[in-house]
Motif scaffolding. Structure first.
Motif, mmCIF file in Angstrom:
data_model
loop_
_atom_site.group_PDB
_atom_site.id
_atom_site.type_symbol
_atom_site.label_atom_id
_atom_site.label_comp_id
_atom_site.label_asym_id
_atom_site.label_seq_id
_atom_site.Cartn_x
_atom_site.Cartn_y
_atom_site.Cartn_z
ATOM 1 N N CYS A 187 0.830 -1.204 0.000
ATOM 2 C CA CYS A 187 0.000 0.000 0.000
ATOM 3 C C CYS A 187 0.861 1.249 0.000
ATOM 4 O O CYS A 187 1.803 1.370 0.777
ATOM 5 N N CYS A 213 -4.511 3.119 -1.334
ATOM 6 C CA CYS A 213 -5.136 2.629 -0.097
ATOM 7 C C CYS A 213 -5.985 1.374 -0.312
ATOM 8 O O CYS A 213 -6.831 1.326 -1.178
ATOM 9 N N GLY A 266 -7.769 0.149 2.196
ATOM 10 C CA GLY A 266 -8.865 0.198 3.155
ATOM 11 C C GLY A 266 -8.582 -0.438 4.503
ATOM 12 O O GLY A 266 -9.507 -0.808 5.215
ATOM 13 N N CYS A 271 -6.331 1.123 6.740
ATOM 14 C CA CYS A 271 -5.411 2.171 7.224
ATOM 15 C C CYS A 271 -5.061 1.999 8.699
ATOM 16 O O CYS A 271 -3.962 2.347 9.128
#
Ligand code: FES
Length: 156
Positions: A82, A123, A125, A127
């Motif tokens: 990421c 991203c 998802g 985070c």
């Protein structure tokens, strides 16, 4: 010039069968081809072009427009590191560098043994777990460069 083998032709025919004489089938056809052959091989695309009487350039137009299609071989495992903001702030670059170093592969490249493909992504998802990478469908979070080794080794 690559000569189409009869086995390849047979598989292509199987994939084309439901779409013959219909329009709008190019995306599912290419999905089927990629599923069967791992990536969109040039000789296979030429076979489709001949069979469907569609210009090869048109097929390449579709194949290169959608990110889901791959014109080069990919690894058995896809590693997605990421590069989103949260991960960046928490050191995703060191993770990416570590993966590149360990596998001796560049971004969007595949290892010579066709084991891994490395793809930086936006991203994914997760985070809260930054920095994060995915290997195939598995998410690995709170990574450190040392943990990267552990994760990669678990897929060998
Ligand atoms: S920024 Fe990496 S998961 Fe969201």
């Amino acid at each position: 010039m690559t000569v189409a083998t009869s086995e390849m032709k047979e598989k292509v025919n199987e994939i084309l069968k439901p779409w013959r004489g219909k329009t709008g089938g190019m995306i599912p056809i290419l999905q089927g081809i990629q599923h069967e052959f791992g990536f969109l091989r040039e000789d296979v695309l030429k076979e489709i072009s001949t069979e469907l009487r569609v210009p090869l350039a048109e097929i390449y137009g579709v194949a290169t427009f959608y990110a889901q299609f791959h014109l080069k071989p990919r690894g058995r495992h896809i590693i997605r590191v990421c590069r989103g903001t949260a991960c960046h702030v928490r050191g995703s670059l060191t993770i990416l560098d570590k993966v590149k170093k360990v596998l001796q592969v560049e971004e969007n490249g595949t290892t010579e043994d066709l084991r891994y493909t490395l793809e930086p992504v936006a991203c994914i998802g997760a985070c809260g777990l930054a920095p994060v990478m995915m290997v195939d469908e598995d998410t690995h979070g709170r990574l450190t460069p040392d943990k990267v080794m552990e994760v990669i080794n678990s897929y060998e």
